[in-house]
Write an enzyme that holds these catalytic residues in place. Structure first.
Site, PDB file in Angstrom:
ATOM      1  N   LYS A  38       0.020  42.434  54.360  1.00 17.09           N
ATOM      2  CA  LYS A  38      -0.125  40.972  54.371  1.00 17.09           C
ATOM      3  C   LYS A  38       1.225  40.300  54.100  1.00 17.09           C
ATOM      4  O   LYS A  38       1.580  39.315  54.740  1.00 17.09           O
ATOM      5  CB  LYS A  38      -1.175  40.536  53.335  1.00 17.09           C
ATOM      6  CG  LYS A  38      -2.597  40.808  53.819  1.00 17.09           C
ATOM      7  CD  LYS A  38      -3.654  40.693  52.746  1.00 17.09           C
ATOM      8  CE  LYS A  38      -4.996  41.160  53.327  1.00 17.09           C
ATOM      9  NZ  LYS A  38      -6.036  41.358  52.323  1.00 17.09           N
ATOM     10  N   GLN A  84      -7.140  40.061  46.315  1.00 22.22           N
ATOM     11  CA  GLN A  84      -7.558  41.277  47.014  1.00 22.22           C
ATOM     12  C   GLN A  84      -8.761  41.910  46.322  1.00 22.22           C
ATOM     13  O   GLN A  84      -8.775  42.078  45.107  1.00 22.22           O
ATOM     14  CB  GLN A  84      -6.379  42.262  47.067  1.00 22.22           C
ATOM     15  CG  GLN A  84      -6.627  43.505  47.890  1.00 22.22           C
ATOM     16  CD  GLN A  84      -6.745  43.231  49.383  1.00 22.22           C
ATOM     17  OE1 GLN A  84      -6.190  42.284  49.915  1.00 22.22           O
ATOM     18  NE2 GLN A  84      -7.495  44.073  50.081  1.00 22.22           N
ATOM     19  N   ASP A 132      -9.699  33.334  52.729  1.00 23.05           N
ATOM     20  CA  ASP A 132     -10.624  34.429  53.037  1.00 23.05           C
ATOM     21  C   ASP A 132     -11.974  33.891  53.519  1.00 23.05           C
ATOM     22  O   ASP A 132     -12.779  34.638  54.073  1.00 23.05           O
ATOM     23  CB  ASP A 132     -10.913  35.238  51.761  1.00 23.05           C
ATOM     24  CG  ASP A 132     -10.059  36.487  51.644  1.00 23.05           C
ATOM     25  OD1 ASP A 132      -9.752  37.090  52.682  1.00 23.05           O
ATOM     26  OD2 ASP A 132      -9.723  36.857  50.502  1.00 23.05           O
TER      27      ASP A 132
HETATM   28  N1  GUN Z   1     -10.521  43.780  50.684  1.00 23.23           N
HETATM   29  C1  GUN Z   1     -10.820  44.315  51.892  1.00 23.23           C
HETATM   30  N2  GUN Z   1     -10.824  43.356  52.841  1.00 23.23           N
HETATM   31  C2  GUN Z   1     -10.508  42.199  52.228  1.00 23.23           C
HETATM   32  C3  GUN Z   1     -10.336  40.872  52.676  1.00 23.23           C
HETATM   33  O1  GUN Z   1     -10.494  40.532  53.854  1.00 23.23           O
HETATM   34  N3  GUN Z   1      -9.993  39.961  51.716  1.00 23.23           N
HETATM   35  C4  GUN Z   1      -9.846  40.293  50.422  1.00 23.23           C
HETATM   36  N4  GUN Z   1      -9.539  39.328  49.556  1.00 23.23           N
HETATM   37  N5  GUN Z   1     -10.007  41.518  49.965  1.00 23.23           N
HETATM   38  C5  GUN Z   1     -10.321  42.471  50.865  1.00 23.23           C
END
Ligand code: GUN
Length: 280
Positions: free
Chosen positions: A49, A93, A116
């Site tokens: 990211k 996350q 998200d």
């Molecule tokens: N963990 C796995 N996929 C995601 C996601 O799309 N967003 C977040 N915040 N955590 C994750």
């Protein structure tokens, strides 16, 4: 012959579009990524990211907090990011360490910065079709379909998996595109028969080789959201690719299908957040 949907190429094209858009904005979109603990998969996602933010010219902040971070410390950080004028998107996350309540943390994020789309306000908006933010993985799937010229309208779509992150919002996005949608899960009776009805089959199960050729209609589109490790540690999806791709019209590979799109959609949401917060 099946066509392979190349998520990497599509993702690269969209990131170029985003980069051009960012250059045209008077304010740099800012994304904060928060990682708590030492989950190795999460560390990889967070690194990707960060790299993606750099690639499109965002401002980004990364917070790596120790496993024993307290609830108060994490909520304080979220409060601080909610107030930060440089930050338009906040991503905590998941999964969080067991002593922390993900729902409470998500609720604390300002819905305007919830890139998200996990906050109940944004989940509700998705339900009624008023999209500020699209949930990243399902939005990535929709983008792969549209950029491959596949219109879900009137089609039988089957989604395997009912998670809040993928299955449920995926079904909703397909419904908004006028598909007839069925959601399958662990209690579904005769899963194979339901899947065989699908013109578009989306698998978000999390088990290698879960979708086999007998579950797929001739000419179907198969989208594999799975990210699993096989016995050799190799990244594989949910779909038994070799046998299933003999029957499909379009199929996504793993890696190189849905995966690259998820972060790209996060970048898109961050630009949207920036435009809304800054009135651009
Ligand atoms: N963990 C796995 N996929 C995601 C996601 O799309 N967003 C977040 N915040 N955590 C994750």
């Amino acid at each position: 012959m099946t066509k392979i949907i190349n998520g990497k190429d599509i993702s690269t094209a969209i990131r170029q579009e985003i980069r051009a858009e960012v250059e045209s904005l008077p304010k740099r979109p800012g994304l904060a990524v928060v990682l708590v603990g030492n989950d190795p998969a999460s560390q990889v996602y967070v690194r990707n990211k960060e790299r993606a933010c750099e690639e499109v010219g965002f401002y980004s902040e990364k917070y790596t907090l120790p496993e024993d971070t307290t609830r108060e410390q994490l909520l304080d950080l979220v409060d601080q990011l909610n107030e930060s004028p440089a930050i338009h998107g906040i991503l905590v996350q998941l999964p969080l360490p067991k002593h922390l309540d993900a729902e409470e943390v998500i609720l604390r994020i300002d819905p305007k910065k919830d890139v998200d789309a996990f906050h109940p306000v944004n989940v509700g908006k998705i339900m009624i079709g008023n999209f500020d933010f699209l949930p990243c993985t399902p939005a990535g799937v929709m983008e792969l379909l549209s950029r491959s010229g596949i219109d879900p309208a009137g089609k039988e779509c089957v989604v395997i998996g009912r998670s809040n992150i993928v299955g449920k919002p995926q079904a909703m996005l397909l419904l908004h595109k006028n598909a007839t949608v069925t959601i399958c899960h662990s209690r579904t009776k005769d899963l194979a028969a339901v899947c065989r009805r699908a013109d578009i089959l989306v698998s978000a199960v999390g088990r290698a080789n879960f979708v086999t050729a007998d579950m797929v209609k001739e000419g179907a589109v198969v989208i594999d959201v799975g990210m699993n490790r096989d016995e050799n540690g190799k990244l594989v999806g949910d779909v038994a690719f070799a046998e299933v791709s003999e029957k499909t019209s379009y199929i996504t590979p793993v890696p190189g299908g849905v995966g690259p799109m998820t972060i790209t959609m996060l970048l898109k949401n961050t630009v949207t957040a920036c435009r809304r917060i800054e009135n651009l």
